[in-house]
Design an enzyme around this catalytic site. Structure first.
Site, PDB file in Angstrom:
ATOM      1  N   LYS B  27       8.620 -37.875 -25.028  1.00  0.00           N
ATOM      2  CA  LYS B  27       8.703 -37.334 -23.662  1.00  0.00           C
ATOM      3  C   LYS B  27       7.800 -38.114 -22.698  1.00  0.00           C
ATOM      4  O   LYS B  27       8.241 -38.498 -21.613  1.00  0.00           O
ATOM      5  CB  LYS B  27       8.274 -35.863 -23.728  1.00  0.00           C
ATOM      6  CG  LYS B  27       8.758 -35.014 -22.606  1.00  0.00           C
ATOM      7  CD  LYS B  27       8.618 -33.554 -22.966  1.00  0.00           C
ATOM      8  CE  LYS B  27       7.231 -33.242 -23.479  1.00  0.00           C
ATOM      9  NZ  LYS B  27       7.108 -32.255 -24.471  1.00  0.00           N
ATOM     10  N   THR B  29       6.557 -41.089 -23.108  1.00  0.00           N
ATOM     11  CA  THR B  29       7.067 -42.459 -23.038  1.00  0.00           C
ATOM     12  C   THR B  29       8.237 -42.539 -22.063  1.00  0.00           C
ATOM     13  O   THR B  29       8.318 -43.463 -21.235  1.00  0.00           O
ATOM     14  CB  THR B  29       7.507 -42.912 -24.449  1.00  0.00           C
ATOM     15  OG1 THR B  29       6.380 -42.835 -25.313  1.00  0.00           O
ATOM     16  CG2 THR B  29       8.056 -44.322 -24.432  1.00  0.00           C
ATOM     17  N   ARG B  50      -0.424 -35.181 -17.822  1.00  0.00           N
ATOM     18  CA  ARG B  50      -1.640 -34.520 -18.288  1.00  0.00           C
ATOM     19  C   ARG B  50      -2.624 -35.503 -18.920  1.00  0.00           C
ATOM     20  O   ARG B  50      -2.256 -36.590 -19.347  1.00  0.00           O
ATOM     21  CB  ARG B  50      -1.281 -33.457 -19.347  1.00  0.00           C
ATOM     22  CG  ARG B  50      -0.528 -32.293 -18.789  1.00  0.00           C
ATOM     23  CD  ARG B  50      -0.253 -31.250 -19.839  1.00  0.00           C
ATOM     24  NE  ARG B  50       0.690 -31.726 -20.847  1.00  0.00           N
ATOM     25  CZ  ARG B  50       1.021 -31.051 -21.927  1.00  0.00           C
ATOM     26  NH1 ARG B  50       0.459 -29.882 -22.179  1.00  0.00           N
ATOM     27  NH2 ARG B  50       1.897 -31.532 -22.781  1.00  0.00           N
ATOM     28  N   LYS B  61      -1.446 -35.886 -34.092  1.00  0.00           N
ATOM     29  CA  LYS B  61      -0.459 -36.281 -33.088  1.00  0.00           C
ATOM     30  C   LYS B  61      -0.783 -37.631 -32.463  1.00  0.00           C
ATOM     31  O   LYS B  61       0.095 -38.414 -32.140  1.00  0.00           O
ATOM     32  CB  LYS B  61      -0.392 -35.204 -31.998  1.00  0.00           C
ATOM     33  CG  LYS B  61       0.508 -35.560 -30.819  1.00  0.00           C
ATOM     34  CD  LYS B  61       0.498 -34.461 -29.769  1.00  0.00           C
ATOM     35  CE  LYS B  61       1.180 -34.915 -28.490  1.00  0.00           C
ATOM     36  NZ  LYS B  61       0.423 -35.900 -27.733  1.00  0.00           N
ATOM     37  N   ALA B 229       0.584 -25.755 -23.705  1.00  0.00           N
ATOM     38  CA  ALA B 229       1.881 -25.249 -23.236  1.00  0.00           C
ATOM     39  C   ALA B 229       2.274 -23.959 -23.946  1.00  0.00           C
ATOM     40  O   ALA B 229       3.365 -23.456 -23.736  1.00  0.00           O
ATOM     41  CB  ALA B 229       2.957 -26.300 -23.436  1.00  0.00           C
ATOM     42  N   PHE B 257       5.806 -29.506 -24.813  1.00  0.00           N
ATOM     43  CA  PHE B 257       6.742 -28.936 -25.789  1.00  0.00           C
ATOM     44  C   PHE B 257       8.197 -29.050 -25.314  1.00  0.00           C
ATOM     45  O   PHE B 257       8.529 -29.903 -24.508  1.00  0.00           O
ATOM     46  CB  PHE B 257       6.387 -27.493 -26.109  1.00  0.00           C
ATOM     47  CG  PHE B 257       5.042 -27.330 -26.776  1.00  0.00           C
ATOM     48  CD1 PHE B 257       4.553 -28.283 -27.661  1.00  0.00           C
ATOM     49  CD2 PHE B 257       4.246 -26.227 -26.539  1.00  0.00           C
ATOM     50  CE1 PHE B 257       3.313 -28.143 -28.279  1.00  0.00           C
ATOM     51  CE2 PHE B 257       3.001 -26.068 -27.161  1.00  0.00           C
ATOM     52  CZ  PHE B 257       2.544 -27.026 -28.024  1.00  0.00           C
ATOM     53  N   PHE B 338      16.200 -44.992 -30.980  1.00  0.00           N
ATOM     54  CA  PHE B 338      15.410 -45.534 -32.085  1.00  0.00           C
ATOM     55  C   PHE B 338      16.216 -46.638 -32.766  1.00  0.00           C
ATOM     56  O   PHE B 338      17.456 -46.614 -32.740  1.00  0.00           O
ATOM     57  CB  PHE B 338      15.093 -44.423 -33.107  1.00  0.00           C
ATOM     58  CG  PHE B 338      13.884 -43.609 -32.753  1.00  0.00           C
ATOM     59  CD1 PHE B 338      13.847 -42.845 -31.598  1.00  0.00           C
ATOM     60  CD2 PHE B 338      12.768 -43.620 -33.576  1.00  0.00           C
ATOM     61  CE1 PHE B 338      12.730 -42.098 -31.267  1.00  0.00           C
ATOM     62  CE2 PHE B 338      11.636 -42.867 -33.248  1.00  0.00           C
ATOM     63  CZ  PHE B 338      11.615 -42.110 -32.102  1.00  0.00           C
ATOM     64  N   TRP B 366      10.737 -47.553 -24.507  1.00  0.00           N
ATOM     65  CA  TRP B 366       9.670 -47.857 -25.473  1.00  0.00           C
ATOM     66  C   TRP B 366       9.673 -49.353 -25.781  1.00  0.00           C
ATOM     67  O   TRP B 366       8.629 -49.992 -25.804  1.00  0.00           O
ATOM     68  CB  TRP B 366       9.896 -47.047 -26.753  1.00  0.00           C
ATOM     69  CG  TRP B 366       8.801 -47.224 -27.771  1.00  0.00           C
ATOM     70  CD1 TRP B 366       7.631 -46.527 -27.865  1.00  0.00           C
ATOM     71  CD2 TRP B 366       8.778 -48.190 -28.839  1.00  0.00           C
ATOM     72  NE1 TRP B 366       6.887 -47.000 -28.918  1.00  0.00           N
ATOM     73  CE2 TRP B 366       7.557 -48.012 -29.529  1.00  0.00           C
ATOM     74  CE3 TRP B 366       9.659 -49.181 -29.269  1.00  0.00           C
ATOM     75  CZ2 TRP B 366       7.206 -48.792 -30.641  1.00  0.00           C
ATOM     76  CZ3 TRP B 366       9.309 -49.958 -30.367  1.00  0.00           C
ATOM     77  CH2 TRP B 366       8.092 -49.748 -31.037  1.00  0.00           C
TER      78      TRP B 366
END
Lengths: 44, 512
Positions: B27, B29, B50, B61, B229, B257, B338, B366
């Site tokens: 998200k 990225t 954030r 993470k 969140a 999230f 991906f 990405w």
């Protein structure tokens, strides 16, 4: 393949204020609102 | 400050996602890559996101500065302390905690019941050892022994307060309204009753100012605040968003999230509190995560599996429908590609979305930075020119009981809410204490539309159980806790901290 941190560390400094807004706003952004990170990224 | 944040004029674009899985969605990225793509196509754009917490950085993470060629820089600074905002928030939180215990020690004229203090200490680290503690041990000169505990700083109400404040006076006012516990006869006690708000706000004098950095592509990025969140609203500060809207034609922001939690709170709490109107939304999805929602095991997500993908797509379509049909915001799907995605899988996903009347665009930010998001940027810019019929999912005039019930029915698509007997008592108390007109922040697992993390995909027929209700009067919402929501995470067996290092020249490695 480069890792994220390798890509980030190879980035060249950016003159943030050339893209941040009109010149008359720049002084205000710096003085009033924003803790700009000058050390690595900016050419003020 | 007011002159800047009072005149939002740009387009506000929310980036949100499908229900998260361990497979990852990308998200942040996508948010950064989309902003770079908008900049590349000649549109004046600012990112507002954030600040990363140290807990996830050293845990499992990792950081929150994007990935690949869609990052904000300097990523090691952003991920490690940054400008100290989160530490300042921790100091303000802990100042209030110290003032509470000192008040009791000094005679307790407010008659605070030590058994009913709800304010917890905090630190910006994953440390399960501190979740539940006994403080004040050591005899009469060392305080009043009581049950206590630590939350991670980003779960502190002070973080939510800072992120919803629009000025220093608003900040002070919100801080003074924080409920820290109850008296022996059940009356709420506030930070204002302890005269703590002035000193707390003084500690936050610099933290309330947004931080300006840039993306790898040179797009300005305001990185400010980082509330959870689940027990909070999960998006960057109102000040940063309004500042960006004032200076840029396009502001790209994100919410934590999946869209059921992050987007719902962004719309119903942040946009309501700050009078913001989003112009468009992007729902990020990956083929890998959708296959997992469709029943594929995590170990085989790299294998082509059209049936699992097909079974997982309803999760995406439900989120899209919520944004478009419930909130009235134009939406596009960004398929974060991906290397293992096959053409057949990508075609199936796009065609299924098209059949549902939803645009789905492949994003390669990405790998390529902004260049990989040009098609997405063009589609988002088109959406921004269409009419947004933005509306909230529920009316603020509903009762506290009806608000989460409406969210469950309209957003999660469950049957409704059940309140435990303890929660029912709290409902009456909250209404009686005058907090009935606040919005509700549902704290539930991020891994399912339901309150059961094992129910992946698009579950139906479930009931959500509210076990506890908390007043976040400073932030301005009621938290409805639907399970054991973790406010102080722990480190995994092999934390990222084991692989982070710094060499003799001060160069950091191992951050991701």
């Amino acid at each position: 393949m480069k890792s994220d941190i390798e890509i980030a560390q190879s980035a060249k400094p950016v003159d943030i204020y050339s893209v941040a807004g009109k010149p008359e706003y720049q002084k205000n952004i710096l003085n009033l609102m924003v803790k700009a990170r000058q050390r690595l990224t900016f050419q003020l | 400050m007011k002159s800047f944040i009072g005149k939002p004029k740009g387009k506000l674009i929310l980036v949100t996602a499908i229900t998260p899985t361990p497979a990852g969605e990308g998200k942040t990225t996508t948010t950064i890559g989309l902003a770079d793509a908008l900049s590349l196509t000649g549109r004046k754009t600012i990112v507002a996101i954030r600040e990363p917490s140290l807990g996830p950085v050293f845990g499992i993470k990792g950081g929150a500065a994007g990935g690949g060629y869609s990052q904000v820089i300097p990523m090691e600074d952003i991920n490690l302390h940054f400008t100290g905002d989160i530490h300042a928030i921790g100091a303000a939180n802990n100042l209030l905690a110290a003032m509470i215990d000192n008040h009791i020690y000094q005679g307790n004229s407010l008659r605070i019941d030590p058994r009913r203090i709800t304010w917890r200490r905090c630190m910006d680290m994953n440390d399960r050892q501190l979740r539940n503690i006994i403080s004040g041990l050591g005899g009469a000169t060392n305080g009043m022994p009581r049950e206590d505990g630590f939350d991670i700083t980003v779960a502190s109400e002070v973080m939510a307060v800072l992120c919803l404040s629009e000025s220093i006076s608003d900040l002070k006012s919100r801080l003074s309204r924080i409920v820290i516990g109850y008296t022996y006869d059940g009356t709420p006690v506030t930070a204002g009753d302890l005269h703590a708000e002035g000193a707390m706000a003084a500690l936050l004098r610099d933290a309330i100012k947004p931080n300006l950095v840039s993306t790898l592509g040179g797009t300005p990025a305001l990185i400010h605040g980082g509330p959870f969140a689940n027990i909070a609203h999960g998006c960057n500060s109102v000040i940063a968003t309004k500042l960006a809207l004032h200076f840029a034609d396009y502001t790209v922001t994100e919410a934590g999230f999946g869209a059921d939690l992050g987007a719902e709170k962004f719309f119903d709490i942040k946009c309501r509190a700050a009078s913001l109107t989003p112009s468009a939304a992007v729902v990020v999805a990956t083929v890998r995560a959708l296959k997992m929602h469709g029943g594929a095991p995590k170990t085989s997500l790299s294998d082509e599996n059209l049936s699992a993908l097909s079974a997982g797509i309803p999760n995406l379509l439900r989120h899209v429908s919520n944004i478009r049909d419930v909130f009235g915001v134009p939406v596009v799907v960004a398929i974060n590609r991906f290397p293992t995605d096959t053409q057949a899988e990508l075609s199936l996903l796009r065609s299924t979305c098209a059949e549902a009347g939803v645009d789905a665009v492949i994003s390669e930010v990405w790998e390529k930075g902004g260049e990989g998001g040009i098609e997405l940027a063009e589609r988002v810019a088109e959406l921004c020119e269409t009419k947004s019929n933005f509306r909230f999912a529920y009316s603020i005039d509903l009762s506290i009981a009806e608000k989460p019930n409406t969210i469950v029915k309209r957003i999660y698509r469950g049957v409704g809410v059940e309140f435990t007997p303890a929660a029912k008592k709290q409902l009456d108390k909250i209404e009686a204490d005058g907090f009935g007109k606040l919005p509700v922040c549902v704290a539930k697992t991020q891994y399912s539309f339901s309150d059961d993390a094992q129910k992946l995909g698009a579950p139906e027929g479930f009931t959500v159980t509210v076990k506890n209700l908390r007043v976040s009067a400073g932030a301005g919402f009621i938290v409805a806790l639907t399970g054991d929501i973790m406010t102080m995470p722990g480190l995994p067996k092999s934390p990222a901290a084991e692989y982070i290092d710094i060499d003799a020249n001060g160069t950091i490695s191992g951050l991701f």
